[in-house]
Design an enzyme around this catalytic site. Sequence first.
Site, PDB file in Angstrom:
ATOM      1  N   ARG A 171       1.745   1.616  -4.903  1.00 35.06           N
ATOM      2  CA  ARG A 171       1.180   1.144  -3.537  1.00 35.06           C
ATOM      3  C   ARG A 171       2.425   0.890  -2.753  1.00 35.06           C
ATOM      4  NH1 ARG A 171      -3.443  -3.419  -2.857  1.00 35.06           N
ATOM      5  NH2 ARG A 171      -1.602  -4.787  -3.619  1.00 35.06           N
ATOM      6  N   LYS A 273       0.726  -2.484   2.612  1.00 31.27           N
ATOM      7  CA  LYS A 273       0.542  -4.042   2.695  1.00 31.27           C
ATOM      8  C   LYS A 273       1.880  -4.350   3.473  1.00 31.27           C
ATOM      9  CE  LYS A 273      -0.421  -7.324  -0.923  1.00 31.27           C
ATOM     10  NZ  LYS A 273      -1.933  -7.766  -0.331  1.00 31.27           N
ATOM     11  N   GLU A 309     -12.654  -4.853   6.471  1.00 32.74           N
ATOM     12  CA  GLU A 309     -12.480  -5.803   5.199  1.00 32.74           C
ATOM     13  C   GLU A 309     -12.234  -7.325   5.808  1.00 32.74           C
ATOM     14  OE1 GLU A 309      -8.178  -5.956   3.792  1.00 32.74           O
ATOM     15  OE2 GLU A 309      -8.296  -3.937   4.430  1.00 32.74           O
TER      16      GLU A 309
END
Length: 427
Positions: A171, A273, A309
């Site tokens: 990721r 992220k 989210e």
Amino acid sequence: MERTAVLGGLPSNHLLPPSRTASSLLRFSSSSPHSSSSFAVDRSLGVFNPPSLSLKRLQKQLPSLTAVHSVSPFKRDAVASGTYSTGPADVASIDWDNLGFGYIATDYMYMMKCDQGGTFSNGELQRFANIELSPSAGVLNYGQGLFEGLKAYMKEDGNILLFRPEENATRMQTGAERMCMPAPTVEQFVEAVKATVLANKRWVPPPGKGSLYIRPLLMGSGAVLGLAPAPEYTFLIYVSPVGNYFKEGLAPINLIVEHELHRATPGGTGGVKTIGNYAAVLKAQSAAKAKGYSDVLYLDCVNKKYLEEVSSCNIFVVKGNTISTPAIKGTILPGITRKSIIDVARSQEFQVEERLVAVDELLDADEVFCTGTAVVVSPVGSITYKGETKKYGGGGVGAVSQKLYTVLTSLQMGLTEDKMNWTLELN
């Protein structure tokens, strides 16, 4: 009594904190084969002052990480050479029963650098300390930075379990590509995590008392004035012991749906992220907490009707035997706990759907829960949308949330057999 050392090449005592008074400094064994050459030793105090420990040195002293399962390229255990003495100095002086979920400085951090267009190499462990950055660093001026989060758990036998670190590595690589940064290889990332955890082993909470939270960072550390990728990048890992997020067992949270402010936009960076994603939610989150809510549930910014989210968690909606969660489409972070819960739920014979989930479906849901590294699974007790509040489970924890939480945390802590091959064991 002697045990396998946390790091080959270290003296036979445990690691020294970054700053301690002389009375609290740890003793070393003068019979250590490393005490005369690898470290500067103050024999009057009986303490050691190691230099930075390069990953290359560690790799020579640790067995190579070879495949034991087709799912992962990494060996699921690692034995370090050398010895250290067991005793009071082997465990940090912490009240583990009252350990909160906050930052505590530990002994070592890991650092590795590379230039723009280059590759990372020569990583090393360093004493945990503040770092120096130019005021013109890319991360400070233009937000060119990413972070990851994962945990290490202590087992009853003293071994340590990591949970899917290669997923975090992958990721980070995806995020780095989006943010125009080089990234460590998956192998570099995992070995750096292992080295950092082992170096800070005495800070891993005892079984059942919490975990060692691991925070890898990737940032544009080079100085840049005009808007451009930084000329230098730093990969850094630090760790902190944290208590269990829910001290007394799972506790429902109360959410409010935000329909004016948005977390991410199509084509933006919501799916990686990057550090800026989290600063952007602070305004709405602070307002929600001031009103007594636990956090904010965001909607898509185009139709303003589909769930995305929570500030730092993915969302799941339960109806009967079906569990639905918003599909990953560029504005939602592909959570590793989210991915794991989906697989666990399917293994428990639930039907899982990844799709557009309309906010109106919350009104008819049996349960709602969130997932993330910190909470693992967090049941939702109520959701408020445009002044109307929907409550779930009578204020208690839903059966589905409890089951999935128990199954996944038992696997993460080594209490059940890891049939998924998700954990990496260090001893």
